[in-house]
Design an enzyme around this catalytic site. Structure first.
Site, PDB file in Angstrom:
ATOM      1  N   PHE A   2      45.692  44.475  35.336  1.00  0.00           N
ATOM      2  CA  PHE A   2      45.533  45.789  34.717  1.00  0.00           C
ATOM      3  C   PHE A   2      46.661  46.699  35.202  1.00  0.00           C
ATOM      4  O   PHE A   2      47.462  46.309  36.052  1.00  0.00           O
ATOM      5  CB  PHE A   2      44.173  46.382  35.082  1.00  0.00           C
ATOM      6  CG  PHE A   2      43.012  45.475  34.773  1.00  0.00           C
ATOM      7  CD1 PHE A   2      42.424  45.485  33.527  1.00  0.00           C
ATOM      8  CD2 PHE A   2      42.525  44.591  35.733  1.00  0.00           C
ATOM      9  CE1 PHE A   2      41.372  44.640  33.234  1.00  0.00           C
ATOM     10  CE2 PHE A   2      41.479  43.734  35.448  1.00  0.00           C
ATOM     11  CZ  PHE A   2      40.894  43.750  34.200  1.00  0.00           C
ATOM     12  N   SER A  40      38.142  39.978  30.254  1.00  0.00           N
ATOM     13  CA  SER A  40      38.015  40.795  31.460  1.00  0.00           C
ATOM     14  C   SER A  40      38.223  42.264  31.119  1.00  0.00           C
ATOM     15  O   SER A  40      39.190  42.604  30.430  1.00  0.00           O
ATOM     16  CB  SER A  40      39.052  40.368  32.503  1.00  0.00           C
ATOM     17  OG  SER A  40      38.808  39.051  32.947  1.00  0.00           O
ATOM     18  N   CYS A  47      36.963  44.326  38.035  1.00  0.00           N
ATOM     19  CA  CYS A  47      37.165  43.365  36.951  1.00  0.00           C
ATOM     20  C   CYS A  47      35.866  42.625  36.691  1.00  0.00           C
ATOM     21  O   CYS A  47      35.362  41.888  37.546  1.00  0.00           O
ATOM     22  CB  CYS A  47      38.271  42.380  37.334  1.00  0.00           C
ATOM     23  SG  CYS A  47      38.593  41.135  36.066  1.00  0.00           S
ATOM     24  N   THR A  49      33.453  40.378  33.604  1.00  0.00           N
ATOM     25  CA  THR A  49      33.600  39.494  32.445  1.00  0.00           C
ATOM     26  C   THR A  49      32.581  39.834  31.372  1.00  0.00           C
ATOM     27  O   THR A  49      31.379  39.950  31.660  1.00  0.00           O
ATOM     28  CB  THR A  49      33.418  38.025  32.876  1.00  0.00           C
ATOM     29  OG1 THR A  49      34.394  37.708  33.867  1.00  0.00           O
ATOM     30  CG2 THR A  49      33.571  37.085  31.697  1.00  0.00           C
ATOM     31  N   ALA A  68      27.942  39.918  40.339  1.00  0.00           N
ATOM     32  CA  ALA A  68      27.429  38.954  41.308  1.00  0.00           C
ATOM     33  C   ALA A  68      27.205  39.616  42.662  1.00  0.00           C
ATOM     34  O   ALA A  68      27.610  40.762  42.883  1.00  0.00           O
ATOM     35  CB  ALA A  68      28.410  37.796  41.417  1.00  0.00           C
ATOM     36  N   HIS A 106      40.360  43.666  41.693  1.00  0.00           N
ATOM     37  CA  HIS A 106      39.616  43.179  42.853  1.00  0.00           C
ATOM     38  C   HIS A 106      39.556  44.308  43.876  1.00  0.00           C
ATOM     39  O   HIS A 106      40.508  44.539  44.634  1.00  0.00           O
ATOM     40  CB  HIS A 106      40.294  41.945  43.446  1.00  0.00           C
ATOM     41  CG  HIS A 106      40.409  40.824  42.472  1.00  0.00           C
ATOM     42  ND1 HIS A 106      41.371  39.845  42.571  1.00  0.00           N
ATOM     43  CD2 HIS A 106      39.685  40.525  41.354  1.00  0.00           C
ATOM     44  CE1 HIS A 106      41.239  38.997  41.564  1.00  0.00           C
ATOM     45  NE2 HIS A 106      40.228  39.391  40.818  1.00  0.00           N
ATOM     46  N   THR A 151      49.197  58.375  42.425  1.00  0.00           N
ATOM     47  CA  THR A 151      50.241  58.427  43.448  1.00  0.00           C
ATOM     48  C   THR A 151      49.734  59.183  44.663  1.00  0.00           C
ATOM     49  O   THR A 151      49.161  60.273  44.539  1.00  0.00           O
ATOM     50  CB  THR A 151      51.501  59.124  42.897  1.00  0.00           C
ATOM     51  OG1 THR A 151      51.977  58.393  41.765  1.00  0.00           O
ATOM     52  CG2 THR A 151      52.593  59.189  43.953  1.00  0.00           C
TER      53      THR A 151
END
Length: 203
Positions: A2, A40, A47, A49, A68, A106, A151
């Protein structure tokens, strides 16, 4: 992968908690015809699914994702309830413009908003990062916060600040306009900083 450029603000419509997995339904303005099962989507920077799609008569779409145990342990996803608004970004396709920075989806941890200062046209947020992640955050470097590429203005110990422009604070652009001190947000540090630190440790 991404870029941290938010392309929609979705809304959680249902959460089904099954044993150690949460199935979450999200309402979005994305075109259902362009989303494949298994795609995704970064949801507040996480991220996830797509496991099912339900196109709506008004052109919107309801899509389901599953979180999960590790995701529920490391993020705020387990606290999402119907009505929760979340930043969304589709995954990169070959040839897409890289408008922000490389974001994996992640999440490394959760940062806490220490203060919010509205400065007229812009707003400064100060965050406290988990101590183990602070070393990866540098002045003028990039971070992804709730999926948004931002930033870093300054760093002092475990704290850092970012400055948001009016566009980013707009309610239909991101969720940042409603964020206040005490809120917890998903933090993903810059990948290059992570690799440099690892190489330095190895040396």
């Amino acid at each position: 992968m991404f870029t941290g450029i938010i392309t929609d603000v979705g809304r959680v419509t249902a959460v089904e908690r099954r044993n150690d997995v949460n199935r979450i339904t999200i309402d979005s303005a994305y075109d259902a015809a362009t989303i494949a099962i298994g795609a995704s989507i970064a949801c507040a920077g996480v991220c996830l699914t797509v496991i099912s799609l339900a196109p709506q008569a008004d052109g919107r779409v309801l899509f389901d994702v599953e979180a999960a145990p590790e995701t529920l342990d490391l993020t705020e996803v387990g606290k999402w309830e119907p009505g929760t608004r979340i930043n969304l970004e589709r995954s990169l396709k070959l040839g897409d413009e890289l408008g922000g920075h490389m974001v994996s989806g992640h999440v490394d941890g959760v940062a806490t908003i220490v203060s919010r200062e509205d400065l007229g046209e812009t707003t400064r947020f100060v965050f406290e990062a988990p101590h183990r992640l602070a070393k990866f955050i540098a002045t003028k470097g990039s971070v992804a916060l709730d999926g948004t590429s931002l930033t870093v203005n300054w760093v002092e110990g475990d704290r850092f600040s970012v400055l948001l422009i009016p566009h980013t604070l707009t309610a239909d652009v991101t969720t940042w306009g409603s964020r206040q001190a005490g809120d917890r947000v998903h933090l993903e540090v810059d990948q290059m900083a992570r690799y440099v630190a690892r190489l330095t440790e190895a040396a």
